[in-house]
Design a protein around this motif. Structure first.
Motif: not given
Ligand SMILES: O=C(O)C(=O)C[C@@H](O)CO
Ligand SMILES: [Mg+2]
Length: 391
Positions: A222-224, A242-246, A252-254, A281-284
């Motif tokens: 998330l930081d990267y 898929e920037p971070v793990i599932a 994802y939402a952030e 959750r607005g993740a994607v």
């Protein structure tokens, strides 16, 4: 009443030539580990599962799964097949619930849901064959004259080779291209520069009127990702995948809420509930389930309805016939992923070596046949010599 009389599972172990692993090929979840050697190894699969559901009139429906085929085969043979044999394939919603609820303690995600998916796909293929209709005509029919596709490869390597690959792809008329990052958190600022240089180099080749999508395959943090998004914005990616793990749905939402680059994901999510949670959750901003993991066509079509209500487009992972029929039957599925036929490297290519019938993209589109019953694929013997088959 039609009855399912048997389910045959086979694991196709590729024994033919493969493209050797390359460093910084594709970021992935294992990059977070202190690991020597080929971090992509656990994401490279050179086996595939075929599932053949036979009915009492001899009709055989074909399903498939790419995740952990040997384990999914055992789950089907030991647990799911006995639940399905004897049922009427047209009671597919009942069969799905029966598979889902009888194994709910351990099967609602991962291996179990992959097994359910493979059987469900076979049942839909059988229903198409029994009714003489292509699967998409059983789902919603033709919503497109033909399906736009995006070219999906461009794994990270030296810039000249990536540009040459993009130039070659451009000659086939694609208007959208997905590339993979090769660098992530462990590569620090120099790796960020390497990532950005490749995105810039691809824009130089494909120009600014074509879509460019960027794939992290769960290899960032998330930081990267928060640091990279502002740097990527000027290249106008259609999505960052898929920037971070599932499991990091909050991450994802952030990232998606930052509204810098649309975030896509879902190929490692399972079940209607799992995808509904991503949407709620607005993740994607783009949902990318794969029908041979998420719960098959029965689940995928329910997810399509939910995604439409959220006005989130669905662009299933991996192309392949089990996804193309859903893309054709849903207006909310604007384009499809397309893996061009290549030598076996990651394993996504195996579909072409096992099955006949998958359509070839032409000028950036693919077509499905209104008069081809079922999924329109058959099991091929063209490359049998390059497989060890586990019955
Ligand atoms: O095609 C995709 O979206 C994938 O995630 C495939 C995988 O092999 C990494 O690119
Ligand atoms: Mg992906």
């Amino acid at each position: 009443m039609t009855k399912i009389t048997s389910i045959r599972t086979r694991v196709w172990h590729w024994t033919g030539p493969t493209v050797p692993p390359r460093g910084n090929f594709c970021t992935n979840a294992s990059d977070a580990l202190y690991e020597k050697g080929d971090a992509m190894s656990s994401f490279r699969f050179h086996q595939w599962l075929t599932v053949e559901v036979e009915c009492d009139d001899g009709t055989v429906g074909i399903g498939n799964a790419a995740l952990a085929p040997t384990v999914v085969k055992k789950a089907i043979d030991d647990w799911y097949a006995p639940l399905v044999i004897g049922e009427d394939p047209f009671d597919y919603a009942y069969i799905w619930e029966k598979m889902y609820r009888r194994t709910h303690a351990w099967g609602r995600k991962g291996i179990g849901m992959t097994a359910i998916s493979a059987i469900d796909i076979a049942i839909w293929d059988a229903m198409g064959k029994l009714t003489g209709k292509p699967v998409f005509k059983l789902l919603g029919g033709r919503t497109k004259e033909k399906i736009p596709v995006y070219y999906s490869k461009l794994y990270a390597r030296d810039i000249a080779a990536m540009q040459a690959e993009a130039e070659e792809a451009m000659t086939h008329g694609y208007t959208a291209y997905k590339s993979r990052f090769g660098y992530g958190p462990k590569d620090g600022m120099p790796g960020m520069r390497e990532n950005l240089k490749r995105v810039e180099a691809l824009r130089e080749v494909i120009g600014w009127d074509n879509d460019l999508m960027l794939e992290c395959y769960m290899g960032w943090t998330l930081d990267y990702a928060k640091r990279m998004l502002p740097k990527l914005a000027k290249y106008e990616p259609r999505w960052l995948e898929e920037p971070v793990i599932a499991d990091d749905v909050a991450g994802y939402a952030e990232l998606n809420a930052m509204n810098i680059v649309p975030i896509s994901g879902g190929e490692h999510e399972f079940s209607v509930m799992g995808c509904a949670d991503l949407l709620r959750r607005g993740a994607v901003s783009v949902l990318q389930y794969d029908t041979n993991r998420v719960g098959g066509i029965t689940a995928a079509q329910k997810i399509n309805a939910i995604a439409e209500a959220f006005q989130v487009p669905v662009i299933p992972h991996a192309g392949q016939m089990h996804n193309y029929h859903l893309s054709m039957a849903n207006a909310n599925c604007p384009i499809a992923e397309y893996f061009p036929v290549f030598d076996v490297e990651v394993g996504n290519e195996l579909f072409y070596y096992i099955f006949e019938g998958d359509p070839e993209a032409k000028d950036g589109f693919l077509q499905l046949d209104d008069d081809m019953p079922g999924l329109g694929i058959s099991i091929s013997d063209r490359h049998l010599h390059n497989f060890r088959i586990e019955e």
